[in-house]
Scaffold this motif. Structure first.
Motif, PDB file in Angstrom:
ATOM      1  N   ARG A  34      17.185  78.265 -41.474  1.00 50.40           N
ATOM      2  CA  ARG A  34      18.333  77.858 -40.643  1.00 50.40           C
ATOM      3  C   ARG A  34      19.070  78.892 -40.508  1.00 50.40           C
ATOM      4  O   ARG A  34      19.748  79.423 -39.334  1.00 50.40           O
TER       5      ARG A  34
ATOM      6  N   GLY B  61      20.690  82.439 -32.238  1.00 50.42           N
ATOM      7  CA  GLY B  61      20.707  81.510 -31.281  1.00 50.42           C
ATOM      8  C   GLY B  61      21.512  80.393 -31.875  1.00 50.42           C
ATOM      9  O   GLY B  61      21.550  80.234 -33.040  1.00 50.42           O
ATOM     10  N   PRO B  62      22.070  79.494 -30.774  1.00 48.81           N
ATOM     11  CA  PRO B  62      22.816  78.362 -31.515  1.00 48.81           C
ATOM     12  C   PRO B  62      22.267  76.952 -31.789  1.00 48.81           C
ATOM     13  O   PRO B  62      23.087  76.036 -32.271  1.00 48.81           O
ATOM     14  N   SER B  63      21.119  77.062 -31.578  1.00 43.77           N
ATOM     15  CA  SER B  63      20.645  75.480 -31.626  1.00 43.77           C
ATOM     16  C   SER B  63      19.897  75.145 -33.015  1.00 43.77           C
ATOM     17  O   SER B  63      19.429  74.016 -33.296  1.00 43.77           O
TER      18      SER B  63
ATOM     19  N   ASP C 276      20.054  81.131 -37.153  1.00 41.74           N
ATOM     20  CA  ASP C 276      21.513  81.117 -36.779  1.00 41.74           C
ATOM     21  C   ASP C 276      21.965  82.500 -36.092  1.00 41.74           C
ATOM     22  O   ASP C 276      22.929  82.832 -35.507  1.00 41.74           O
TER      23      ASP C 276
ATOM     24  N   VAL D  84      13.921  81.632 -29.411  1.00 45.81           N
ATOM     25  CA  VAL D  84      15.154  82.335 -28.884  1.00 45.81           C
ATOM     26  C   VAL D  84      14.777  83.405 -28.340  1.00 45.81           C
ATOM     27  O   VAL D  84      14.293  84.509 -28.901  1.00 45.81           O
TER      28      VAL D  84
ATOM     29  N   TRP E 238      17.868  79.864 -25.437  1.00 46.27           N
ATOM     30  CA  TRP E 238      17.140  79.276 -26.569  1.00 46.27           C
ATOM     31  C   TRP E 238      16.483  78.061 -26.488  1.00 46.27           C
ATOM     32  O   TRP E 238      16.348  77.193 -27.284  1.00 46.27           O
ATOM     33  N   ASP E 239      15.548  78.085 -25.563  1.00 38.80           N
ATOM     34  CA  ASP E 239      14.662  76.710 -25.439  1.00 38.80           C
ATOM     35  C   ASP E 239      13.526  77.446 -24.606  1.00 38.80           C
ATOM     36  O   ASP E 239      13.535  78.262 -23.690  1.00 38.80           O
TER      37      ASP E 239
ATOM     38  N   ARG F 103      17.066  76.171 -33.515  1.00 37.62           N
ATOM     39  CA  ARG F 103      15.600  76.018 -33.361  1.00 37.62           C
ATOM     40  C   ARG F 103      15.098  77.305 -32.671  1.00 37.62           C
ATOM     41  O   ARG F 103      15.724  78.115 -32.064  1.00 37.62           O
TER      42      ARG F 103
END
Ligand SMILES: N[C@@H](CCC(=O)N[C@@H](CS)C(=O)NCC(=O)O)C(=O)O
Length: 216
Positions: free
Chosen positions: A44, A51-53, A48, A58, A67-68, A55
């Motif tokens: 995590r 990216g902000p999610s 971080d 990124v 980020w998707d 996940r």
């Protein structure tokens, strides 16, 4: 112009990472790669940084973070001016099937986790899993029959839709899905694809093993 960096998870297990990675390779776009092992105490914290999610994947371009998986593919298609079928009807269907993959098939994704290097795995078939497999088989048949005449891909030429379904082809191969002849031919194209071969070779070299994704 800032260069592109794609942040991904383990190649053996990270199905969402595979999608933009394959699409970017197909687009012939240069990018650096940062691999963050998933499922560790520092995963995590490492994600971080980019990216902000929480996940991956990124995509970073300087300060810009995307980020998707589907958003990254869309951004690359905007940069290169290609990646979706040219004809509006085909493009609309390509977007529909890509969105259907992105938001659906939860049973398939849960019961058959991507495990790129695994072969001959078998799990109990459930009605919900069978329904997902049948729907994907139907999508592939429909796209190939209506739009695939110009090449081996769902819409003839390689498109974002092929990248979105690539991890499914790996899952069908790993878990021995019962599928139509046309779907088998499509999977053969996905597996023979040079960027996919590159990803699979790297996945084989990885030494991480996650019990939760080692099923069957
Ligand atoms: N909707 C997201 C899904 C991304 C996703 O779920 N990624 C997984 C890896 S494949 C992840 O980052 N999991 C975080 C973790 O395992 O800690 C996308 O399309 O990119």
């Amino acid at each position: 112009m800032a260069s592109l960096t794609l942040v991904i998870g383990n190649k053996n297990y990270s199905s969402w990472s595979l999608r933009p990675w394959l699409f970017m390779k197909h687009q012939g776009i240069a990018f650096d790669e940062i691999l963050i092992p998933l499922d560790t105490p520092s995963t995590r914290e490492n994600i971080d940084k980019y990216g902000p999610s929480g996940r991956v994947p990124v995509l970073r371009k300087g300060e810009l973070a995307i980020w998707d998986s589907l958003a990254i593919c869309e951004y690359i298609a905007e940069l290169t001016g290609s990646g979706w079928p040219k004809a509006p009807e085909a493009r609309a269907v390509a977007r529909s099937v890509s969105a259907e993959m992105h938001s659906g098939f939860l049973n398939l994704r849960t019961l058959w986790p991507m495990n790129a290097r695994a072969r001959n795995r078998r799990t109990a078939m459930t009605a919900a899993l069978e329904a997902d497999v049948e729907r994907i088989d139907q999508i592939w048949n429909d796209c190939r029959a209506r739009f695939g005449a110009a090449g081996p891909w769902l819409f003839g030429e390689y498109s974002i839709a092929d990248a979105m379904y690539a991890p499914v082809a790996l899952r069908f191969n790993t878990y021995g899905a019962s599928i139509s002849q046309a779907a088998r031919w499509y999977i053969a194209s996905v597996l023979e694809d040079a960027p996919m071969q590159e990803w699979l070779a790297a996945a084989k070299q990885e030494t991480w093993s996650y019990p939760g994704s080692e099923v069957g």
